[in-house]
Design a protein around this motif. Structure first.
Motif, PDB file in Angstrom:
ATOM      1  N   GLU A 240       0.718  -1.032   0.153  1.00 27.27           N
ATOM      2  CA  GLU A 240       0.001  -0.068  -0.011  1.00 27.27           C
ATOM      3  C   GLU A 240       1.072   1.274   0.260  1.00 27.27           C
ATOM      4  O   GLU A 240       1.889   1.396   0.939  1.00 27.27           O
ATOM      5  CB  GLU A 240      -0.858   0.054   1.296  1.00 27.27           C
ATOM      6  CG  GLU A 240      -2.055  -1.037   1.211  1.00 27.27           C
ATOM      7  CD  GLU A 240      -3.003  -0.903   2.399  1.00 27.27           C
ATOM      8  OE1 GLU A 240      -3.953  -1.223   2.305  1.00 27.27           O
ATOM      9  OE2 GLU A 240      -2.519  -0.395   3.614  1.00 27.27           O
TER      10      GLU A 240
ATOM     11  N   PRO B 296      -5.047   4.738   2.366  1.00 27.59           N
ATOM     12  CA  PRO B 296      -4.243   4.240   1.201  1.00 27.59           C
ATOM     13  C   PRO B 296      -4.707   4.823  -0.116  1.00 27.59           C
ATOM     14  O   PRO B 296      -5.667   5.354  -0.275  1.00 27.59           O
ATOM     15  CB  PRO B 296      -4.541   2.929   1.242  1.00 27.59           C
ATOM     16  CG  PRO B 296      -5.104   2.454   2.555  1.00 27.59           C
ATOM     17  CD  PRO B 296      -5.775   3.656   3.043  1.00 27.59           C
TER      18      PRO B 296
ATOM     19  N   SER C   3      -2.678   0.510  -4.109  1.00 24.72           N
ATOM     20  CA  SER C   3      -2.455  -0.925  -3.463  1.00 24.72           C
ATOM     21  C   SER C   3      -2.360  -1.828  -4.689  1.00 24.72           C
ATOM     22  O   SER C   3      -2.892  -2.004  -5.614  1.00 24.72           O
ATOM     23  CB  SER C   3      -3.411  -1.073  -2.526  1.00 24.72           C
ATOM     24  OG  SER C   3      -4.694  -1.454  -2.983  1.00 24.72           O
TER      25      SER C   3
END
Length: 199
Positions: free
Chosen positions: A62, A70, A73
């Motif tokens: 991430e 995030p 990812s």
């Protein structure tokens, strides 16, 4: 010595020899039984080998923004076993980019060197510790940096993160095992692992 006395003496000697032989046989038998019992006890005390268990690993790489959320990812999956110390899991993904290293006098002849970039992950030595999974994990992540206002035809800048170490992951729970700050921003990069027991 009279014949009767001599005969009695011989009988006594024979009887004593017989008793001595019988005692030796009894002692030898007792020692053998004790040895067998000790051997059986040692075998009984030997711990039984734990059965091998297979675990599915979800490994998520991430990129985290300054707010801790995030922003990007990538997910990689593999399987590890606790029953084989030589059972290693390896993930390799990436590409090769050319980097200019020199040019000829005529300006046309050029020299290039290729650089591998991508994701390399290795998981090994998995074993169970209570309700958790312990394993040795190493990861190397490299990419081309996106630099704004870079001069045209300039050489690429590579970002690189390397992690390695013994990690302990609760089974069934996503766990951040590695994290590094991004030197070019206020964000970070982290590796999240989820281990699931396969039935």
């Amino acid at each position: 010595m009279k014949a009767d006395d001599k005969e009695n003496s011989m009988r006594k000697s024979t009887l004593m020899f017989g008793l001595l032989a019988l005692s030796l046989v009894s002692i030898t038998s007792a020692v053998a039984q004790d040895s067998a019992a000790a051997s059986t006890g040692q075998e009984a005390q030997k711990p039984a080998e734990a059965p091998a268990h297979f675990y599915h690993l979800d490994i998520v790489l991430e990129q985290v923004g300054a707010d801790g959320k995030p922003t990007n990812s990538r997910t990689y999956t593999t399987t590890v076993s606790t029953g084989h110390s030589d059972h290693n899991a390896a993930i390799r993904t990436g590409s090769r980019i050319p980097i200019l290293t020199g040019s000829g006098k005529d300006g046309e002849t050029t020299q290039w060197q290729y650089q591998d970039i991508g994701v390399n992950i290795d998981a090994q030595f998995a074993r169970e510790v209570g309700s958790k999974l312990s394993l040795y994990l190493s990861a190397e992540v490299s990419s081309v940096a996106d630099i704004k206002d870079a001069p045209e035809n300039s050489q690429p800048t590579l970002n690189q993160n390397k992690w390695q170490g013994q990690v302990l992951v609760p089974v069934g729970k996503a766990t951040v095992v590695f994290s590094s700050d991004d030197l070019r921003s206020k964000g970070a990069m982290q590796l999240v692992v989820t281990a699931t027991l396969l039935q």
